[in-house]
Design an enzyme around this catalytic site. Sequence first.
Site, PDB file in Angstrom:
ATOM      1  N   LYS A 142      60.926 -12.125  32.785  1.00 54.81           N
ATOM      2  CA  LYS A 142      60.935 -11.950  34.151  1.00 54.81           C
ATOM      3  C   LYS A 142      62.359 -12.422  35.133  1.00 54.81           C
ATOM      4  O   LYS A 142      61.997 -12.890  35.705  1.00 54.81           O
ATOM      5  CB  LYS A 142      60.026 -12.091  35.227  1.00 54.81           C
ATOM      6  CG  LYS A 142      58.600 -11.416  34.273  1.00 54.81           C
ATOM      7  CD  LYS A 142      57.601 -11.893  35.301  1.00 54.81           C
ATOM      8  CE  LYS A 142      56.226 -11.023  34.799  1.00 54.81           C
ATOM      9  NZ  LYS A 142      55.716 -11.109  33.965  1.00 54.81           N
ATOM     10  N   ARG A 143      63.619 -12.215  33.886  1.00 56.42           N
ATOM     11  CA  ARG A 143      64.314 -13.653  34.536  1.00 56.42           C
ATOM     12  C   ARG A 143      65.158 -12.138  35.356  1.00 56.42           C
ATOM     13  O   ARG A 143      64.744 -11.087  36.024  1.00 56.42           O
ATOM     14  CB  ARG A 143      65.376 -12.631  33.061  1.00 56.42           C
ATOM     15  CG  ARG A 143      65.286 -13.535  31.598  1.00 56.42           C
ATOM     16  CD  ARG A 143      64.417 -14.828  31.943  1.00 56.42           C
ATOM     17  NE  ARG A 143      64.849 -15.859  30.901  1.00 56.42           N
ATOM     18  CZ  ARG A 143      63.877 -16.566  30.396  1.00 56.42           C
ATOM     19  NH1 ARG A 143      62.181 -15.924  31.486  1.00 56.42           N
ATOM     20  NH2 ARG A 143      63.463 -17.264  29.736  1.00 56.42           N
TER      21      ARG A 143
END
Length: 271
Positions: free
Chosen positions: A93-94
């Site tokens: 979840k960058r």
Amino acid sequence: MTRAELFSQIQKKSSFLCVGLDADLAKIPAHLKSEPDPIFSFCREIIEETADYAVAYKPNIAFFEALGPTGWETLQKVNEIIPREIFTIADAKRGDIGNTSKLYAKAFFEQMDFDSVTVAPYMGADSVTPFLEFEDKWVILLALTSNAGSMDFQLIKDENGKPLYQSVLEKSQKWGSPENLMYVVGATRGELIAEVRKLVPDHFFLVPGVGAQGGSLADVAKYGMNSSCGLMVNSSRGIIYASDGKDFAKAARQEAKKLQEEMKSLLEKYL
């Protein structure tokens, strides 16, 4: 991995199962904790027993990076033992300003050689597009998630009555294509999956929320499947923690097989 290669594996295995590797040191069977690398031993046995039924594995990066430098080493080892024909997802979840996102992409795509990474869209195009510059690699963009807090922002409507998640879907299609861009669409939002599919008819969905979170696999297939399946349905806790004893890997295999058998029926029904 290409879209055609992924669909070929779905057809070969009659499955669209993604196994989430949420490897929590506090939850793995006690007998593994004397191993030199308990998390690796746990993941290795899960992979060995479920690879016949899974088309993807999704290590949750937080469970590895929480262990410090050794956790990153374990993550690399886990990714290396996943059979090459199986799709790999770095659930990280960058998403940050462009130059930072490019380095995140290099870390997961070049250094660790994952097929895909989950990305948050909140900062917009320049935070997402650096991930899309890598050949045969994928962005899996958060669109409509299954957590309770998703309603805080994702369902907020603009002055025209359009929910934010729909704006994300419409705008992001200009950044990538069905060949390198997927979407996270939660199974617990079953009534909305059909709406998402209308907006992105050709893209793959990564669907969490089936199993322990109560989502319906039948509804996901009914409302979300397209002509190339278009789905990877994730199960984490329901498979990997099916038992906390020495039979944990065999129990995981049984749970994976149950899901695969249901998926086979759904593929036969809708494809």
